[in-house]
Scaffold this motif. Structure first.
Motif, PDB file in Angstrom:
ATOM      1  N   LEU A  48       4.814  13.293 -12.501  1.00 52.45           N
ATOM      2  CA  LEU A  48       5.455  12.952 -13.843  1.00 52.45           C
ATOM      3  C   LEU A  48       4.294  13.695 -14.876  1.00 52.45           C
ATOM      4  O   LEU A  48       4.578  14.423 -15.744  1.00 52.45           O
ATOM      5  CB  LEU A  48       5.630  11.715 -14.213  1.00 52.45           C
ATOM      6  CG  LEU A  48       6.872  11.154 -13.626  1.00 52.45           C
ATOM      7  CD1 LEU A  48       6.939   9.550 -13.825  1.00 52.45           C
ATOM      8  CD2 LEU A  48       8.258  11.709 -14.063  1.00 52.45           C
ATOM      9  N   LYS A  49       2.952  13.391 -14.910  1.00 54.47           N
ATOM     10  CA  LYS A  49       2.069  13.826 -15.513  1.00 54.47           C
ATOM     11  C   LYS A  49       1.872  15.428 -15.497  1.00 54.47           C
ATOM     12  O   LYS A  49       1.705  16.246 -16.399  1.00 54.47           O
ATOM     13  CB  LYS A  49       0.568  13.328 -15.205  1.00 54.47           C
ATOM     14  CG  LYS A  49       0.569  11.888 -15.632  1.00 54.47           C
ATOM     15  CD  LYS A  49      -0.837  11.201 -14.979  1.00 54.47           C
ATOM     16  CE  LYS A  49      -0.985   9.804 -15.339  1.00 54.47           C
ATOM     17  NZ  LYS A  49      -2.194   9.298 -14.910  1.00 54.47           N
ATOM     18  N   ARG A  50       2.013  16.032 -14.150  1.00 55.51           N
ATOM     19  CA  ARG A  50       2.157  17.387 -14.208  1.00 55.51           C
ATOM     20  C   ARG A  50       3.304  18.238 -14.845  1.00 55.51           C
ATOM     21  O   ARG A  50       3.040  19.173 -15.657  1.00 55.51           O
ATOM     22  CB  ARG A  50       2.119  17.844 -12.613  1.00 55.51           C
ATOM     23  CG  ARG A  50       2.223  19.484 -12.400  1.00 55.51           C
ATOM     24  CD  ARG A  50       2.609  19.674 -10.942  1.00 55.51           C
ATOM     25  NE  ARG A  50       3.790  19.357 -10.725  1.00 55.51           N
ATOM     26  CZ  ARG A  50       4.829  20.154 -11.141  1.00 55.51           C
ATOM     27  NH1 ARG A  50       4.632  21.217 -11.602  1.00 55.51           N
ATOM     28  NH2 ARG A  50       6.092  19.882 -10.699  1.00 55.51           N
ATOM     29  N   ARG A  51       4.353  17.654 -14.864  1.00 61.18           N
ATOM     30  CA  ARG A  51       5.708  18.167 -15.400  1.00 61.18           C
ATOM     31  C   ARG A  51       5.366  17.910 -17.121  1.00 61.18           C
ATOM     32  O   ARG A  51       5.896  18.537 -17.819  1.00 61.18           O
ATOM     33  CB  ARG A  51       6.632  17.170 -15.126  1.00 61.18           C
ATOM     34  CG  ARG A  51       7.215  17.651 -13.599  1.00 61.18           C
ATOM     35  CD  ARG A  51       8.300  16.961 -13.122  1.00 61.18           C
ATOM     36  NE  ARG A  51       9.527  17.271 -13.731  1.00 61.18           N
ATOM     37  CZ  ARG A  51      10.692  16.733 -13.695  1.00 61.18           C
ATOM     38  NH1 ARG A  51      10.943  15.621 -12.837  1.00 61.18           N
ATOM     39  NH2 ARG A  51      11.609  16.935 -14.590  1.00 61.18           N
ATOM     40  N   LEU A  52       4.692  16.855 -17.572  1.00 59.52           N
ATOM     41  CA  LEU A  52       4.353  16.601 -18.943  1.00 59.52           C
ATOM     42  C   LEU A  52       3.270  17.490 -19.267  1.00 59.52           C
ATOM     43  O   LEU A  52       2.916  17.708 -20.594  1.00 59.52           O
ATOM     44  CB  LEU A  52       4.194  15.144 -19.329  1.00 59.52           C
ATOM     45  CG  LEU A  52       5.071  14.346 -19.112  1.00 59.52           C
ATOM     46  CD1 LEU A  52       4.606  12.732 -19.360  1.00 59.52           C
ATOM     47  CD2 LEU A  52       6.322  14.614 -20.422  1.00 59.52           C
ATOM     48  N   GLY A  53       2.453  18.247 -18.375  1.00 58.34           N
ATOM     49  CA  GLY A  53       1.432  19.049 -18.754  1.00 58.34           C
ATOM     50  C   GLY A  53       0.155  18.346 -19.099  1.00 58.34           C
ATOM     51  O   GLY A  53      -0.963  18.808 -19.680  1.00 58.34           O
ATOM     52  N   LEU A  54       0.012  17.017 -18.498  1.00 61.25           N
ATOM     53  CA  LEU A  54      -0.991  16.293 -18.673  1.00 61.25           C
ATOM     54  C   LEU A  54      -2.033  16.583 -17.480  1.00 61.25           C
ATOM     55  O   LEU A  54      -1.869  16.266 -16.311  1.00 61.25           O
ATOM     56  CB  LEU A  54      -0.970  14.743 -18.934  1.00 61.25           C
ATOM     57  CG  LEU A  54      -0.043  14.344 -19.870  1.00 61.25           C
ATOM     58  CD1 LEU A  54       0.423  12.972 -19.647  1.00 61.25           C
ATOM     59  CD2 LEU A  54      -0.790  14.608 -21.030  1.00 61.25           C
ATOM     60  N   ARG A  96       0.786  -1.302  -0.140  1.00 66.59           N
ATOM     61  CA  ARG A  96      -0.057   0.253  -0.174  1.00 66.59           C
ATOM     62  C   ARG A  96       0.960   1.302  -0.027  1.00 66.59           C
ATOM     63  O   ARG A  96       0.687   2.380  -0.659  1.00 66.59           O
ATOM     64  CB  ARG A  96      -0.964   0.099   1.031  1.00 66.59           C
ATOM     65  CG  ARG A  96      -2.119  -0.961   0.956  1.00 66.59           C
ATOM     66  CD  ARG A  96      -3.069  -0.716   2.195  1.00 66.59           C
ATOM     67  NE  ARG A  96      -4.188  -1.636   2.085  1.00 66.59           N
ATOM     68  CZ  ARG A  96      -4.656  -2.375   2.919  1.00 66.59           C
ATOM     69  NH1 ARG A  96      -4.229  -2.426   4.209  1.00 66.59           N
ATOM     70  NH2 ARG A  96      -5.785  -3.075   2.614  1.00 66.59           N
ATOM     71  N   GLN A  97       1.977   1.373   0.950  1.00 62.31           N
ATOM     72  CA  GLN A  97       2.914   2.552   0.833  1.00 62.31           C
ATOM     73  C   GLN A  97       3.553   2.583  -0.459  1.00 62.31           C
ATOM     74  O   GLN A  97       3.674   3.857  -1.030  1.00 62.31           O
ATOM     75  CB  GLN A  97       3.918   2.306   2.049  1.00 62.31           C
ATOM     76  CG  GLN A  97       3.252   2.359   3.483  1.00 62.31           C
ATOM     77  CD  GLN A  97       4.055   2.050   4.407  1.00 62.31           C
ATOM     78  OE1 GLN A  97       5.192   1.528   4.250  1.00 62.31           O
ATOM     79  NE2 GLN A  97       3.736   2.182   5.580  1.00 62.31           N
ATOM     80  N   LYS A 132       4.159   5.496  -5.776  1.00 62.69           N
ATOM     81  CA  LYS A 132       4.082   5.348  -7.085  1.00 62.69           C
ATOM     82  C   LYS A 132       2.832   6.452  -7.842  1.00 62.69           C
ATOM     83  O   LYS A 132       3.428   6.753  -8.797  1.00 62.69           O
ATOM     84  CB  LYS A 132       3.693   3.842  -7.619  1.00 62.69           C
ATOM     85  CG  LYS A 132       4.988   2.889  -7.331  1.00 62.69           C
ATOM     86  CD  LYS A 132       6.117   2.629  -8.193  1.00 62.69           C
ATOM     87  CE  LYS A 132       7.083   1.632  -7.778  1.00 62.69           C
ATOM     88  NZ  LYS A 132       8.152   1.870  -8.779  1.00 62.69           N
ATOM     89  N   GLU A 133       1.804   6.356  -7.205  1.00 67.80           N
ATOM     90  CA  GLU A 133       0.729   7.144  -7.573  1.00 67.80           C
ATOM     91  C   GLU A 133       1.067   8.624  -7.699  1.00 67.80           C
ATOM     92  O   GLU A 133       1.035   9.522  -8.540  1.00 67.80           O
ATOM     93  CB  GLU A 133      -0.683   7.047  -6.882  1.00 67.80           C
ATOM     94  CG  GLU A 133      -1.188   5.759  -7.244  1.00 67.80           C
ATOM     95  CD  GLU A 133      -2.298   5.452  -6.611  1.00 67.80           C
ATOM     96  OE1 GLU A 133      -2.424   5.800  -5.192  1.00 67.80           O
ATOM     97  OE2 GLU A 133      -3.201   4.499  -6.591  1.00 67.80           O
ATOM     98  N   ARG A 134       1.908   9.198  -6.459  1.00 69.41           N
ATOM     99  CA  ARG A 134       2.284  10.539  -6.319  1.00 69.41           C
ATOM    100  C   ARG A 134       3.458  10.698  -7.350  1.00 69.41           C
ATOM    101  O   ARG A 134       3.229  11.695  -7.982  1.00 69.41           O
ATOM    102  CB  ARG A 134       3.092  10.722  -4.988  1.00 69.41           C
ATOM    103  CG  ARG A 134       2.176  10.933  -3.916  1.00 69.41           C
ATOM    104  CD  ARG A 134       2.440  11.451  -2.457  1.00 69.41           C
ATOM    105  NE  ARG A 134       2.168  10.575  -1.620  1.00 69.41           N
ATOM    106  CZ  ARG A 134       2.953   9.875  -0.719  1.00 69.41           C
ATOM    107  NH1 ARG A 134       4.336   9.984  -0.537  1.00 69.41           N
ATOM    108  NH2 ARG A 134       2.093   9.161   0.435  1.00 69.41           N
ATOM    109  N   HIS A 135       4.278   9.552  -7.611  1.00 74.66           N
ATOM    110  CA  HIS A 135       5.353   9.878  -8.613  1.00 74.66           C
ATOM    111  C   HIS A 135       4.890  10.075 -10.106  1.00 74.66           C
ATOM    112  O   HIS A 135       5.001  10.954 -10.819  1.00 74.66           O
ATOM    113  CB  HIS A 135       6.260   8.859  -8.448  1.00 74.66           C
ATOM    114  CG  HIS A 135       7.308   9.036  -9.762  1.00 74.66           C
ATOM    115  ND1 HIS A 135       8.387   9.932  -9.415  1.00 74.66           N
ATOM    116  CD2 HIS A 135       7.828   8.170 -10.761  1.00 74.66           C
ATOM    117  CE1 HIS A 135       9.341   9.764 -10.463  1.00 74.66           C
ATOM    118  NE2 HIS A 135       8.996   8.768 -11.193  1.00 74.66           N
TER     119      HIS A 135
END
Length: 187
Positions: free
Chosen positions: A63-69, A50-51, A56-59
């Motif tokens: 990554l999506k935020r940095r890609l503009g998604l 779970r941890q 992984k979900e936060r990571h």
């Protein structure tokens, strides 16, 4: 069967089993301690997984935020993918074919109906049309020479000339264009 019916507490630990807690029938104390130890390990692994999943979900979100998604972009992509899957489904294809055939049939019906109406109007135009006893076709009755000789047109023409006479009088060297009828009232 419920484990409480055998006198076992479901929260029993290995120390409880070792200290004389009641065991299910057919289970030795060593087996119960092994099972309890394995259960503790599996619970720890679940917590670790779970941890790891949360990390992984936060990571992935970073990554999506940095890609503009943005979440909206993801929704659009999911919708597009879903719509594509719907269009590729057999049910959609059958429905599309059925509607296409229905549209073609409707178009054919309207075309046939239009042709029938056009043909019928052509037939009606060729039929004789009686106009004050003359045997002229509808086409000829609408022509100007035939209209000018009709009593209705002559009456209208006389009234227009009478109106012109009353408004303008006899000027510009025009001859007497007063109506031949004794009625000098316009219309």
């Amino acid at each position: 069967m419920d484990s409480s019916e055998h006198g076992i507490d479901s929260t029993m630990t290995s120390t409880d089993v070792a200290s004389g807690g009641t065991l299910p029938p057919g289970l030795t104390l060593e087996e119960a301690e092994e099972l309890q130890l394995e259960l503790t390990k599996v619970d720890d692994e679940i917590q670790t997984l779970r941890q790891v999943l949360t990390a992984k979900e936060r990571h992935a979100a970073e990554l999506k935020r940095r890609l503009g998604l943005s979440p909206l972009t993801e929704i659009k992509q999911n919708f597009t993918k879903g719509w594509h899957e719907v269009q590729c489904s057999n049910a959609y294809k059958r429905t599309q074919e059925t509607l296409s055939q229905a549209g073609q049939m409707t178009s054919t019906v309207f075309s046939t109906m239009g042709s029938a109406i056009r043909n019928r109007l052509g037939e009606m135009r060729a039929l004789p049309y009686s106009n004050s006893g003359s045997n002229l076709s509808m086409h000829h009755s609408l022509s100007m020479p035939a209209m000018r000789s009709s009593p209705s047109f002559k009456s209208f023409e006389d009234k227009v000339e009478n109106m012109k006479y009353k408004v303008m009088g006899r000027s510009n060297g025009e001859g007497d264009h007063s109506p031949q009828h004794g009625n000098n009232t316009p219309f």
